[in-house]
Enzyme design. Structure first.
Site, PDB file in Angstrom:
ATOM      1  N   PRO A   9       0.625  -1.171   0.054  1.00  0.00           N
ATOM      2  CA  PRO A   9      -0.071  -0.084  -0.242  1.00  0.00           C
ATOM      3  C   PRO A   9       0.928   1.350   0.016  1.00  0.00           C
ATOM      4  O   PRO A   9       1.829   1.481   0.668  1.00  0.00           O
ATOM      5  CB  PRO A   9      -0.767  -0.193   1.260  1.00  0.00           C
ATOM      6  CG  PRO A   9      -0.153  -1.012   2.137  1.00  0.00           C
ATOM      7  CD  PRO A   9       0.416  -2.066   1.250  1.00  0.00           C
ATOM      8  N   ASN A  10       0.441   2.211  -0.777  1.00  0.00           N
ATOM      9  CA  ASN A  10       0.757   3.405  -0.786  1.00  0.00           C
ATOM     10  C   ASN A  10       2.033   3.672  -1.512  1.00  0.00           C
ATOM     11  O   ASN A  10       2.656   4.738  -1.834  1.00  0.00           O
ATOM     12  CB  ASN A  10       1.164   4.351   0.533  1.00  0.00           C
ATOM     13  CG  ASN A  10      -0.398   4.288   1.486  1.00  0.00           C
ATOM     14  OD1 ASN A  10      -1.159   4.705   0.746  1.00  0.00           O
ATOM     15  ND2 ASN A  10      -0.243   3.914   2.503  1.00  0.00           N
ATOM     16  N   HIS A  15      12.939  -2.653   1.893  1.00  0.00           N
ATOM     17  CA  HIS A  15      12.203  -1.304   2.485  1.00  0.00           C
ATOM     18  C   HIS A  15      13.189  -0.145   1.741  1.00  0.00           C
ATOM     19  O   HIS A  15      14.427  -0.244   1.897  1.00  0.00           O
ATOM     20  CB  HIS A  15      12.158  -1.084   3.718  1.00  0.00           C
ATOM     21  CG  HIS A  15      11.035  -2.342   4.521  1.00  0.00           C
ATOM     22  ND1 HIS A  15       9.654  -1.944   4.416  1.00  0.00           N
ATOM     23  CD2 HIS A  15      11.365  -3.105   5.215  1.00  0.00           C
ATOM     24  CE1 HIS A  15       9.227  -3.075   4.885  1.00  0.00           C
ATOM     25  NE2 HIS A  15      10.191  -3.803   5.542  1.00  0.00           N
ATOM     26  N   ALA A  40       3.272  -0.734   5.015  1.00  0.00           N
ATOM     27  CA  ALA A  40       2.874  -0.937   6.341  1.00  0.00           C
ATOM     28  C   ALA A  40       2.247  -2.289   6.630  1.00  0.00           C
ATOM     29  O   ALA A  40       2.479  -2.464   7.947  1.00  0.00           O
ATOM     30  CB  ALA A  40       1.423   0.120   6.427  1.00  0.00           C
ATOM     31  N   ARG A  62      13.521   4.318  12.378  1.00  0.00           N
ATOM     32  CA  ARG A  62      12.111   5.201  12.439  1.00  0.00           C
ATOM     33  C   ARG A  62      11.239   5.079  13.657  1.00  0.00           C
ATOM     34  O   ARG A  62      11.704   4.560  14.788  1.00  0.00           O
ATOM     35  CB  ARG A  62      11.383   4.894  10.915  1.00  0.00           C
ATOM     36  CG  ARG A  62      12.250   5.466   9.991  1.00  0.00           C
ATOM     37  CD  ARG A  62      11.529   5.165   8.651  1.00  0.00           C
ATOM     38  NE  ARG A  62      10.303   5.968   8.411  1.00  0.00           N
ATOM     39  CZ  ARG A  62       9.331   5.861   7.463  1.00  0.00           C
ATOM     40  NH1 ARG A  62       9.128   4.937   6.821  1.00  0.00           N
ATOM     41  NH2 ARG A  62       8.097   6.659   7.768  1.00  0.00           N
ATOM     42  N   GLU A 107      12.734  -9.543   2.085  1.00  0.00           N
ATOM     43  CA  GLU A 107      12.048  -8.314   2.635  1.00  0.00           C
ATOM     44  C   GLU A 107      12.765  -7.046   2.264  1.00  0.00           C
ATOM     45  O   GLU A 107      14.001  -7.127   2.407  1.00  0.00           O
ATOM     46  CB  GLU A 107      11.659  -8.561   4.235  1.00  0.00           C
ATOM     47  CG  GLU A 107      11.241  -7.073   4.584  1.00  0.00           C
ATOM     48  CD  GLU A 107      11.110  -7.181   6.161  1.00  0.00           C
ATOM     49  OE1 GLU A 107      11.106  -8.336   6.717  1.00  0.00           O
ATOM     50  OE2 GLU A 107      10.587  -6.332   6.657  1.00  0.00           O
ATOM     51  N   ARG A 132       5.035  10.955  -2.295  1.00  0.00           N
ATOM     52  CA  ARG A 132       4.681  10.880  -0.990  1.00  0.00           C
ATOM     53  C   ARG A 132       6.014  10.969   0.002  1.00  0.00           C
ATOM     54  O   ARG A 132       6.790  10.521  -0.232  1.00  0.00           O
ATOM     55  CB  ARG A 132       4.136   9.461  -0.895  1.00  0.00           C
ATOM     56  CG  ARG A 132       4.165   8.721   0.384  1.00  0.00           C
ATOM     57  CD  ARG A 132       4.011   7.015   0.455  1.00  0.00           C
ATOM     58  NE  ARG A 132       4.013   6.690   1.646  1.00  0.00           N
ATOM     59  CZ  ARG A 132       4.243   5.527   1.985  1.00  0.00           C
ATOM     60  NH1 ARG A 132       4.875   4.613   1.052  1.00  0.00           N
ATOM     61  NH2 ARG A 132       4.098   5.057   3.286  1.00  0.00           N
ATOM     62  N   ASN A 156       8.162  -5.711  -0.935  1.00  0.00           N
ATOM     63  CA  ASN A 156       7.845  -4.562  -0.082  1.00  0.00           C
ATOM     64  C   ASN A 156       6.510  -4.500   0.311  1.00  0.00           C
ATOM     65  O   ASN A 156       5.951  -3.812  -0.470  1.00  0.00           O
ATOM     66  CB  ASN A 156       8.524  -3.458  -0.878  1.00  0.00           C
ATOM     67  CG  ASN A 156       8.558  -1.955   0.188  1.00  0.00           C
ATOM     68  OD1 ASN A 156       7.711  -1.806   1.299  1.00  0.00           O
ATOM     69  ND2 ASN A 156       9.009  -0.871  -0.368  1.00  0.00           N
ATOM     70  N   TYR A 158      11.127   9.186   1.496  1.00  0.00           N
ATOM     71  CA  TYR A 158      11.144   8.091   0.494  1.00  0.00           C
ATOM     72  C   TYR A 158      11.900   8.341  -1.023  1.00  0.00           C
ATOM     73  O   TYR A 158      12.018   7.665  -1.856  1.00  0.00           O
ATOM     74  CB  TYR A 158       9.719   7.676   0.134  1.00  0.00           C
ATOM     75  CG  TYR A 158       9.040   6.831   1.414  1.00  0.00           C
ATOM     76  CD1 TYR A 158       9.707   5.865   1.748  1.00  0.00           C
ATOM     77  CD2 TYR A 158       7.797   7.397   1.682  1.00  0.00           C
ATOM     78  CE1 TYR A 158       8.873   5.114   2.928  1.00  0.00           C
ATOM     79  CE2 TYR A 158       7.168   7.092   3.129  1.00  0.00           C
ATOM     80  CZ  TYR A 158       7.803   5.694   3.569  1.00  0.00           C
ATOM     81  OH  TYR A 158       7.313   5.326   4.480  1.00  0.00           O
TER      82      TYR A 158
HETATM   83  C1  DQA Z   1       8.279   0.971   3.624  1.00  0.00           C
HETATM   84  C2  DQA Z   1       8.401   1.253   5.199  1.00  0.00           C
HETATM   85  C3  DQA Z   1       6.988   1.037   5.923  1.00  0.00           C
HETATM   86  O1  DQA Z   1       7.036   1.365   7.410  1.00  0.00           O
HETATM   87  C4  DQA Z   1       5.831   2.077   5.518  1.00  0.00           C
HETATM   88  O2  DQA Z   1       4.658   1.632   6.040  1.00  0.00           O
HETATM   89  C5  DQA Z   1       5.754   2.007   3.928  1.00  0.00           C
HETATM   90  C6  DQA Z   1       7.163   2.093   3.387  1.00  0.00           C
HETATM   91  C7  DQA Z   1       9.643   1.359   3.034  1.00  0.00           C
HETATM   92  O3  DQA Z   1       9.897   1.148   1.848  1.00  0.00           O
HETATM   93  O4  DQA Z   1      10.474   2.104   3.710  1.00  0.00           O
HETATM   94  O5  DQA Z   1       4.798   2.103   3.482  1.00  0.00           O
HETATM   95  O6  DQA Z   1       7.810  -0.236   3.377  1.00  0.00           O
END
Ligand code: DQA
Length: 146
Positions: free
Chosen positions: A9-10, A99, A76, A106, A97, A17, A73, A22
């Protein structure tokens, strides 16, 4: 060799964003970088994004027999989803995994990843390069598996 890149998501909003966290690179730009590195290594890529947890679960389930490695990725859902963890565990495909940000540096709620224990490793904190590094890591995981 085939790698399935899954984005949660997002991540469709990358570029606009929270650029201070990011960066300004869009998901399309990241996909292009990944495809470039994959082509050099002779690896096939499928690259997807969804805002829906169930869709990620379905894609992980369907990957069995079709992909050698999953790069995830989960955004959240990393911090909340037992369903994703169970799906990774159920299919048994090596999963990495990733990010963009360093989740350990964080907010405290981001320090915990529910999927980490069922993944072969974590790449965090390198921005868009986390994705490119994951192509390299996938090749190494796949070679060491055989
Ligand atoms: C994220 C880190 C997550 O905590 C966050 O909710 C994201 C992006 C990252 O790529 O840094 O949406 O996965």
């Amino acid at each position: 060799m085939k790698i399935l890149f899954l984005n949660g998501p997002n991540l469709n909003l990358l570029g606009q964003r929270e650029p201070e966290v990011y960066g300004r690179t869009t998901l399309k730009d990241i996909e292009a970088k990944v495809r470039e590195r994959a082509a050099r290594l002779g690896v096939e890529i499928d690259f997807r994004q969804t805002n829906l947890e169930g869709e990620l679960v379905a894609w992980i389930q369907q990957s069995k027999g079709n992909f050698d490695v999953i790069v995830l990725n989960a955004a959240a859902y990393t911090h909340t989803s037992i369903a994703l963890r169970d799906a990774i565990s159920a299919v048994g495909i090596p999963t990495i995994e990733i990010h963009l940000s360093n989740i350990h540096a964080r907010e405290e709620f981001r320090h915990k990843s529910l999927i980490a224990p069922v993944c072969c490793g974590q790449i965090v904190g390198f921005g868009a390069d986390s994705y490119v590094l994951a192509v390299e890591a996938s090749v190494s995981v796949n070679v060491n598996r055989k």
